[in-house]
Design an enzyme around this catalytic site. Structure first.
Site, short mmCIF file in Angstrom:
data_model
loop_
_atom_site.label_atom_id
_atom_site.label_comp_id
_atom_site.label_asym_id
_atom_site.label_seq_id
_atom_site.Cartn_x
_atom_site.Cartn_y
_atom_site.Cartn_z
N ARG A 1 -0.84 -1.15 -6.30
CA ARG A 1 -1.02 -2.44 -5.62
C ARG A 1 -1.81 -3.41 -6.51
NH1 ARG A 1 -1.05 -4.64 -0.33
NH2 ARG A 1 -2.95 -5.70 0.35
N HIS B 1 -3.69 3.38 -5.13
CA HIS B 1 -3.96 1.95 -4.92
C HIS B 1 -3.85 1.15 -6.22
CE1 HIS B 1 -4.97 -0.63 -1.60
NE2 HIS B 1 -5.85 -1.31 -2.34
N LYS C 1 -1.98 -2.56 7.84
CA LYS C 1 -3.43 -2.54 8.09
C LYS C 1 -3.87 -3.76 8.88
CE LYS C 1 -7.79 -2.02 5.59
NZ LYS C 1 -8.41 -1.90 4.23
N HIS D 1 -3.04 -10.01 3.03
CA HIS D 1 -4.48 -10.13 3.25
C HIS D 1 -4.77 -11.08 4.40
CE1 HIS D 1 -5.63 -8.81 -1.11
NE2 HIS D 1 -5.44 -7.79 -0.30
N TYR E 1 -8.29 -11.28 -7.79
CA TYR E 1 -7.28 -11.33 -8.84
C TYR E 1 -7.17 -12.70 -9.51
CZ TYR E 1 -5.80 -7.23 -6.14
OH TYR E 1 -5.78 -6.03 -5.48
N ARG F 1 0.86 -1.18 0.00
CA ARG F 1 0.00 0.00 0.00
C ARG F 1 0.90 1.24 0.00
NH1 ARG F 1 -1.94 -3.70 3.68
NH2 ARG F 1 -4.02 -4.52 3.25
#
Length: 338
Positions: free
Chosen positions: A276, A273, A221, A299, A308, A198
């Site tokens: 990414r 973003h 995050k 994630h 994706y 990010r």
């Protein structure tokens, strides 16, 4: 008087500590009568059913501040979330938190939608507000049911992930490297393109976080530390930059201007973003493993990474082989090829 001596020498207790709740009993001694009266008053005083707490009259902004004091200060972007919630409270007229209803929020949500707010953004903001009540109830700061428990999130149309083509990456990187006024702009962008980081994660890098042919991302995050390998060339350029400076300055707006200069148009909200998304998309198109991508991106759930998966060359290829038309030879069957 709650304790009376009867003609037969016994003692009579007649006590009504709370209106509508009366206790009467006879005892042989005055001491027993007194203890009974004290016991009744004590039990009712500690029973919330008969001694309810005063109604919570705090405003929405006040419980948001309380949430930040008890919990929000310890989470990533807690202060930013608090300011966002205070803005919502102000737009709602800062109602009494306990009396606030779902219908009020739904009415305000309708206005936001009509003004062009994205459903996903609305869902995120309102989930933050709902969690304020949930967390304060868990901590015992409020004793009433979360008034937003019945709020259902909007179901937005799933958007196609936008990413840069190889040609666009080449144009952008060339322009960034030529922009010598801000050398950090190219470095931050290339870290994002090379690792899927990010923008804020790349911008927080320091020299100790670059070692052994990899960059280490902390304060992420998901609250997890992760390490992603980088090329020797990128590592050398990062080390050369941090040899003279301690940190990257903020440059998000400069990057947005560079995108316009390169005539790269993106969907709303995907300025930085997109880097990414670009890493993840090309990773899968080049045959990368979806589980490896999950770890690289950091994630917490594979569901987040699956957006994706369709870019993989092998993804759902059975749809071609197993569909009912596969048995036909489209080159020789009249009309089928058309």
């Amino acid at each position: 008087m709650s304790i009376l001596k009867l003609p037969d020498g016994r003692w009579f207790v007649d006590v009504e500590p709370i209106k509508g709740k009366r206790f009467r009993k006879r005892f042989k001694t005055k001491g027993e009568a007194q203890r009974f009266e004290a016991s009744v008053r004590s039990k009712l005083a500690s029973n919330p059913e008969w001694n309810p707490r005063p109604k919570d009259t705090r405003r929405l902004s006040q419980i948001i501040e309380r949430w930040y004091e008890l919990h929000g200060h310890a989470i990533t972007s807690g202060r930013r979330r608090k300011n966002l919630l205070l803005g919502i409270a102000a737009k709602l007229g800062d109602p009494v938190a306990q009396a606030f209803s779902v219908s009020e929020l739904v009415a305000f949500r309708k206005v936001e939608l009509e003004r062009g707010a994205l459903p996903r953004s609305i869902n995120v903001r309102y989930s933050y507000l709902k969690s304020v009540y949930t967390e304060l109830r868990r901590l015992g700061d409020i004793d009433y049911v979360n008034p937003l428990d019945r709020l259902k999130p909007l179901k937005p149309q799933q958007a196609v992930v936008s990413f840069l083509s190889k040609a666009q990456v080449a144009v952008l990187v060339s322009a960034l490297r030529a922009y010598t006024t801000f050398p950090h702009l190219a470095l931050i962008s290339e870290v994002c393109l090379a690792t899927g980081a990010r923008w804020t994660e790349a911008q927080r890098l320091t020299l100790p976080m670059i070692r052994g042919g990899a960059v280490v991302f902390a304060n992420t995050k998901s609250k997890r530390v992760r390490s992603v390998p980088i090329s020797a060339d990128l590592q050398a350029r990062l080390e050369a930059y941090f040899a003279k400076r301690n940190r990257f300055p903020s440059c998000r707006e400069a990057f947005a201007r560079m995108l316009k200069r390169c005539e790269i148009q993106l969907p709303r909200g995907q300025c930085t973003h997109v880097l990414r998304h670009t890493f993840a998309s090309h990773f899968m198109m080049n045959g990368g493993n979806i589980l490896a991508l999950k770890e690289i991106l950091g994630h917490s759930s594979l569901n987040m990474t699956m957006r994706y998966a369709h870019l993989s060359p092998e993804y759902l290829q059975d749809a071609v082989r197993l569909n009912p038309l596969y048995v036909f030879d489209t080159s020789s069957t009249p009309g089928l090829a058309a």
